[in-house]
Design an enzyme around this catalytic site. Structure first.
Site, PDB file in Angstrom:
ATOM      1  N   ASP A   1       0.810  -1.215   0.000  1.00 48.31           N
ATOM      2  CA  ASP A   1       0.000   0.000   0.000  1.00 48.31           C
ATOM      3  C   ASP A   1       0.847   1.271   0.000  1.00 48.31           C
ATOM      4  OD1 ASP A   1       0.899  -0.513   2.575  1.00 48.31           O
ATOM      5  OD2 ASP A   1      -1.065  -1.054   3.327  1.00 48.31           O
TER       6      ASP A   1
ATOM      7  N   ASN B   1      -7.817  -3.148  14.085  1.00 48.25           N
ATOM      8  CA  ASN B   1      -9.186  -3.440  13.648  1.00 48.25           C
ATOM      9  C   ASN B   1      -9.240  -4.648  12.714  1.00 48.25           C
ATOM     10  OD1 ASN B   1      -8.059  -2.483  11.311  1.00 48.25           O
ATOM     11  ND2 ASN B   1      -9.393  -0.696  11.102  1.00 48.25           N
TER      12      ASN B   1
ATOM     13  N   HIS C   1      -7.410  -5.066   9.943  1.00 56.67           N
ATOM     14  CA  HIS C   1      -7.102  -4.814   8.525  1.00 56.67           C
ATOM     15  C   HIS C   1      -5.803  -5.506   8.115  1.00 56.67           C
ATOM     16  CE1 HIS C   1      -4.885  -0.697   9.379  1.00 56.67           C
ATOM     17  NE2 HIS C   1      -4.006  -1.685   9.361  1.00 56.67           N
TER      18      HIS C   1
ATOM     19  N   GLU D   1      -9.793  -2.215   5.136  1.00 52.60           N
ATOM     20  CA  GLU D   1     -10.446  -1.936   6.409  1.00 52.60           C
ATOM     21  C   GLU D   1     -11.674  -2.835   6.588  1.00 52.60           C
ATOM     22  OE1 GLU D   1      -8.676  -0.312   8.291  1.00 52.60           O
ATOM     23  OE2 GLU D   1      -8.393   1.797   7.828  1.00 52.60           O
TER      24      GLU D   1
HETATM   25  C1  F6R Z   1       1.367  -1.421   6.119  1.00 45.54           C
HETATM   26  C2  F6R Z   1       0.109  -2.164   6.188  1.00 45.54           C
HETATM   27  C3  F6R Z   1      -0.689  -2.224   7.445  1.00 45.54           C
HETATM   28  C4  F6R Z   1       0.148  -2.523   8.692  1.00 45.54           C
HETATM   29  C5  F6R Z   1      -0.738  -2.548   9.924  1.00 45.54           C
HETATM   30  C6  F6R Z   1       0.060  -2.748  11.197  1.00 45.54           C
HETATM   31  O1  F6R Z   1       1.964  -1.548   4.844  1.00 45.54           O
HETATM   32  O2  F6R Z   1      -0.274  -2.709   5.212  1.00 45.54           O
HETATM   33  O3  F6R Z   1      -1.681  -3.213   7.305  1.00 45.54           O
HETATM   34  O4  F6R Z   1       0.786  -3.749   8.533  1.00 45.54           O
HETATM   35  O5  F6R Z   1      -1.433  -1.334  10.012  1.00 45.54           O
HETATM   36  O6  F6R Z   1       0.876  -1.634  11.413  1.00 45.54           O
HETATM   37  P1  F6R Z   1       1.955  -1.645  12.591  1.00 45.54           P
HETATM   38  O7  F6R Z   1       2.935  -2.696  12.270  1.00 45.54           O
HETATM   39  O8  F6R Z   1       2.567  -0.270  12.541  1.00 45.54           O
HETATM   40  O9  F6R Z   1       1.196  -1.917  13.847  1.00 45.54           O
END
Ligand code: F6R
Length: 251
Positions: free
Chosen positions: A67, A136, A138, A143
């Site tokens: 992303d 959440n 994701h 989401e």
């Molecule tokens: C980032 C992504 C997100 C993160 C997730 C966890 O490229 O795709 O899904 O993996 O938000 O983020 P952290 O590791 O910062 O808790």
């Protein structure tokens, strides 16, 4: 889904790096799906250490990131382009022409998303997809409520996601409201998936992940339908799961 329990963040990162290195060594022109965020940072550090010590080569590796924020330029320090350059790409010998991230500034976002999915296919699909998990549920920026059939697309970020990521920005108002993400269908096409989770803030979602039916209100639950998913989580992230349950999922 196979669960591997790590003592702490460091052990999780070491184990994750081992899985990625096994992939790279067994197929030197692997296509890797990569993630950003706090969880995967230690894994990149371990891969860099290995590259320095053991000279593992990334010469023929290709990477696709999950992303990118919409509206941020590649040069913006909070863009995922900048994150990847700083925390991984600049530290290993991967040619920049072999690293791909969605362009968050594309004029025609629909065309950008289609081209991204086509490029993944053209290079043979993702061999190993690295994932973190949002509080959440994701994966990527898919989401809650996201369709399991989605390919790369533009999404509106949940307020909770913007709050979780505000730590990198000067203020919550600076966190983009939208992002481009590989869709759940794109992620599920990967041959192997490696999901990492660390820390007490991920303990509720990991409990839900192992107890809930497959539902798009917790996007990560779809991973149970994938034939080769490994979850490496540390003790804090697993603290809401009973010992017996952890053993059961480790099988
Ligand atoms: C980032 C992504 C997100 C993160 C997730 C966890 O490229 O795709 O899904 O993996 O938000 O983020 P952290 O590791 O910062 O808790």
């Amino acid at each position: 889904m196979k669960l591997i329990e790590a003592k702490d963040y460091h052990e999780m990162s070491m184990l994750a790096a081992e899985v990625i290195l096994d992939q790279i060594k067994s197929k030197t022109d692997s296509v890797l799906g990569l993630a950003t965020g706090g969880t995967v940072l230690g894994t990149y550090q371990q891969l860099i250490l290995d590259h320095q010590r053991n000279k593992t080569t990334y010469q023929h590796i290709k990477t696709f990131n999950l992303d990118e924020y919409a509206g941020l330029s590649k040069q913006d320090e909070n863009s995922y382009h900048a994150y990847m350059k700083k925390h991984f790409f600049d530290e290993v010998n991967i040619p920049s022409s072999q690293t791909f991230l969605p362009n968050g500034e594309a004029q025609d976002m629909k065309a950008e998303c289609e081209t991204y999915d086509l490029k993944i296919e053209e290079l043979g699909g993702i061999d190993l997809q690295l994932l973190g998990i949002g509080q959440n549920g994701h994966i990527g920026f898919n989401e809650p409520g996201s369709s399991f059939e989605s390919n790369t697309h533009l999404v509106a970020l949940e307020q909770s996601t913007r709050e979780a990521n505000a730590r990198y920005f000067d203020s919550i108002e600076d966190v983009p409201t939208h992002a481009v993400t590989m869709g759940i269908a794109s992620i599920m096409k990967s041959k192997k998936i490696l999901l990492l989770a660390s820390g007490i803030q991920k303990s509720s979602i990991l409990y839900d992940l192992f107890h809930s039916d497959v539902t798009n209100s917790i996007p990560a639950t779809i991973l149970i339908n994938h034939p080769d998913t490994i979850i490496i989580a540390d003790q804090e992230a697993l603290s809401k799961l009973h010992q017996d349950e952890r053993k059961m999922f480790a099988k």
